[in-house]
Motif scaffolding. Structure first.
Motif, mmCIF file in Angstrom:
data_model
loop_
_atom_site.group_PDB
_atom_site.id
_atom_site.type_symbol
_atom_site.label_atom_id
_atom_site.label_comp_id
_atom_site.label_asym_id
_atom_site.label_seq_id
_atom_site.Cartn_x
_atom_site.Cartn_y
_atom_site.Cartn_z
ATOM 1 N N GLN A 250 0.826 -1.208 0.000
ATOM 2 C CA GLN A 250 0.000 0.000 0.000
ATOM 3 C C GLN A 250 0.860 1.259 0.000
ATOM 4 O OE1 GLN A 250 -2.747 1.132 3.391
ATOM 5 N NE2 GLN A 250 -4.178 0.162 1.951
ATOM 6 N N LEU A 251 1.928 1.262 0.784
ATOM 7 C CA LEU A 251 2.823 2.419 0.815
ATOM 8 C C LEU A 251 3.553 2.590 -0.505
ATOM 9 C CD1 LEU A 251 4.304 2.111 4.425
ATOM 10 C CD2 LEU A 251 2.512 3.679 3.619
ATOM 11 N N GLU A 252 3.963 1.478 -1.122
ATOM 12 C CA GLU A 252 4.618 1.557 -2.429
ATOM 13 C C GLU A 252 3.643 2.080 -3.484
ATOM 14 O OE1 GLU A 252 7.934 -1.702 -3.114
ATOM 15 O OE2 GLU A 252 6.092 -2.638 -2.349
ATOM 16 N N LYS A 253 2.430 1.566 -3.494
ATOM 17 C CA LYS A 253 1.408 1.974 -4.457
ATOM 18 C C LYS A 253 1.117 3.472 -4.371
ATOM 19 C CE LYS A 253 -3.459 1.588 -4.883
ATOM 20 N NZ LYS A 253 -4.613 1.125 -4.163
ATOM 21 N N ASN A 254 1.165 4.003 -3.165
ATOM 22 C CA ASN A 254 0.882 5.425 -2.948
ATOM 23 C C ASN A 254 2.121 6.310 -3.051
ATOM 24 O OD1 ASN A 254 -2.040 5.683 -2.447
ATOM 25 N ND2 ASN A 254 -1.599 4.170 -0.857
ATOM 26 N N GLY A 255 3.254 5.729 -3.436
ATOM 27 C CA GLY A 255 4.461 6.523 -3.648
ATOM 28 C C GLY A 255 5.130 7.031 -2.388
ATOM 29 N N LEU A 256 4.859 6.367 -1.252
ATOM 30 C CA LEU A 256 5.435 6.822 0.010
ATOM 31 C C LEU A 256 6.761 6.147 0.328
ATOM 32 C CD1 LEU A 256 2.144 6.982 2.077
ATOM 33 C CD2 LEU A 256 3.477 8.904 1.194
ATOM 34 N N ILE A 257 6.950 4.928 -0.171
ATOM 35 C CA ILE A 257 8.207 4.218 0.055
ATOM 36 C C ILE A 257 8.616 3.468 -1.212
ATOM 37 C CG2 ILE A 257 7.775 3.866 2.527
ATOM 38 C CD1 ILE A 257 7.320 0.827 1.804
ATOM 39 N N ALA A 258 9.884 3.124 -1.254
ATOM 40 C CA ALA A 258 10.392 2.164 -2.226
ATOM 41 C C ALA A 258 10.948 1.011 -1.405
ATOM 42 C CB ALA A 258 11.492 2.793 -3.079
ATOM 43 N N PHE A 259 10.842 -0.212 -1.925
ATOM 44 C CA PHE A 259 11.328 -1.373 -1.188
ATOM 45 C C PHE A 259 11.999 -2.343 -2.138
ATOM 46 C CE2 PHE A 259 10.577 -5.768 0.311
ATOM 47 C CZ PHE A 259 11.302 -5.720 1.487
ATOM 48 N N GLN A 260 13.201 -2.725 -1.784
ATOM 49 C CA GLN A 260 13.899 -3.816 -2.450
ATOM 50 C C GLN A 260 14.628 -4.551 -1.341
ATOM 51 O OE1 GLN A 260 16.526 -2.722 -5.637
ATOM 52 N NE2 GLN A 260 16.788 -4.836 -6.265
ATOM 53 N N LYS A 261 14.112 -5.732 -1.013
ATOM 54 C CA LYS A 261 14.601 -6.473 0.146
ATOM 55 C C LYS A 261 16.126 -6.484 0.175
ATOM 56 C CE LYS A 261 13.583 -10.565 2.771
ATOM 57 N NZ LYS A 261 12.619 -11.603 2.985
ATOM 58 N N PRO A 262 16.718 -6.123 1.287
ATOM 59 C CA PRO A 262 16.173 -5.799 2.603
ATOM 60 C C PRO A 262 16.046 -4.300 2.861
ATOM 61 C CG PRO A 262 18.516 -6.064 2.824
ATOM 62 C CD PRO A 262 18.181 -6.237 1.344
ATOM 63 N N LEU A 263 16.046 -3.494 1.824
ATOM 64 C CA LEU A 263 16.161 -2.043 1.962
ATOM 65 C C LEU A 263 14.834 -1.330 1.739
ATOM 66 C CD1 LEU A 263 18.123 0.384 2.253
ATOM 67 C CD2 LEU A 263 18.411 0.275 -0.214
ATOM 68 N N TYR A 264 14.485 -0.462 2.686
ATOM 69 C CA TYR A 264 13.347 0.443 2.551
ATOM 70 C C TYR A 264 13.894 1.846 2.305
ATOM 71 C CZ TYR A 264 10.115 -2.913 4.717
ATOM 72 O OH TYR A 264 9.337 -4.004 4.995
ATOM 73 N N GLN A 265 13.174 2.631 1.493
ATOM 74 C CA GLN A 265 13.492 4.048 1.371
ATOM 75 C C GLN A 265 12.197 4.838 1.459
ATOM 76 O OE1 GLN A 265 15.307 5.604 -2.257
ATOM 77 N NE2 GLN A 265 16.253 7.230 -1.059
ATOM 78 N N VAL A 266 12.137 5.750 2.426
ATOM 79 C CA VAL A 266 11.017 6.680 2.529
ATOM 80 C C VAL A 266 11.237 7.734 1.450
ATOM 81 C CG1 VAL A 266 9.858 8.374 3.992
ATOM 82 C CG2 VAL A 266 10.760 6.263 5.003
ATOM 83 N N LEU A 267 10.210 7.967 0.644
ATOM 84 C CA LEU A 267 10.324 8.898 -0.478
ATOM 85 C C LEU A 267 9.752 10.265 -0.128
ATOM 86 C CD1 LEU A 267 9.091 6.461 -3.267
ATOM 87 C CD2 LEU A 267 11.463 7.004 -2.648
ATOM 88 N N ALA A 268 10.300 11.290 -0.744
ATOM 89 C CA ALA A 268 9.733 12.634 -0.614
ATOM 90 C C ALA A 268 8.361 12.621 -1.275
ATOM 91 C CB ALA A 268 10.646 13.655 -1.293
ATOM 92 N N LEU A 269 7.434 13.380 -0.735
ATOM 93 C CA LEU A 269 6.089 13.429 -1.301
ATOM 94 C C LEU A 269 6.090 14.272 -2.566
ATOM 95 C CD1 LEU A 269 3.985 13.927 1.942
ATOM 96 C CD2 LEU A 269 4.602 11.794 0.797
ATOM 97 N N ASP A 270 5.377 13.793 -3.577
ATOM 98 C CA ASP A 270 5.233 14.557 -4.818
ATOM 99 C C ASP A 270 4.421 15.814 -4.561
ATOM 100 O OD1 ASP A 270 6.554 12.898 -6.631
ATOM 101 O OD2 ASP A 270 4.769 11.710 -7.022
ATOM 102 N N PRO A 271 4.764 16.922 -5.214
ATOM 103 C CA PRO A 271 3.902 18.096 -5.125
ATOM 104 C C PRO A 271 2.593 17.815 -5.846
ATOM 105 C CG PRO A 271 5.750 18.502 -6.611
ATOM 106 C CD PRO A 271 5.951 17.152 -6.015
ATOM 107 N N VAL A 272 1.514 18.445 -5.399
ATOM 108 C CA VAL A 272 0.208 18.266 -6.036
ATOM 109 C C VAL A 272 0.270 18.752 -7.473
ATOM 110 C CG1 VAL A 272 -2.207 18.946 -6.001
ATOM 111 C CG2 VAL A 272 -1.053 18.379 -3.875
ATOM 112 N N ASP A 273 0.868 19.914 -7.685
ATOM 113 C CA ASP A 273 1.042 20.467 -9.023
ATOM 114 C C ASP A 273 2.454 20.110 -9.483
ATOM 115 O OD1 ASP A 273 1.169 23.899 -10.342
ATOM 116 O OD2 ASP A 273 1.415 21.962 -11.329
#
Length: 118
Positions: A66-89
């Motif tokens: 769910q977090l990957e689908k919403n662009g909040l994280i990237a995951f490639q086992k064993p590594l998680y990366q919290v992503l910056a939020l996209d601007p609305v515009d």
């Protein structure tokens, strides 16, 4: 501020990301934001995350998806990366649309210093 202080981007609420996530996903996101390094990276194992968040492996997998689908994280086992939020515009921000890309803090700062997207 205490050492190790971190913050959660208010756009998580303002841009309705929070409404697209269930409680397990939000708990995982909060944990990852709290423990990640300056590039948003963390290496917690599935077993450790399940134990700390009091969820089972199936719930963890669903939360991560769910977090990957919403662009909040990237995951490639064993590594998680919290992503910056996209601007609305997309034209309003430095990075515009990420199109699934991850950026390190160094990449983001470099783009900011160059005056925007390339």
């Amino acid at each position: 501020m205490p050492p190790g202080f971190n913050w959660v981007d208010h756009r998580l609420v303002r841009d309705h990301y929070i409404e697209r996530c269930d409680c397990a996903s939000l708990a995982l996101y909060l944990f990852l934001v709290t423990v990640s390094d300056v590039q948003g990276l963390s290496y917690y194992s599935d077993a450790s995350l399940c134990r700390r968040l009091k969820i089972d492996p199936l719930q963890l997998s669903a939360a991560r998806s769910q977090l990957e689908k919403n662009g909040l994280i990237a995951f490639q086992k064993p590594l998680y990366q919290v992503l910056a939020l996209d601007p609305v515009d997309p034209g309003a921000g430095v990075l515009g649309q990420r199109a699934g890309q991850t950026f390190s803090a160094a990449d983001i700062l470099k783009r900011l210093m160059q005056g925007g997207s390339q």
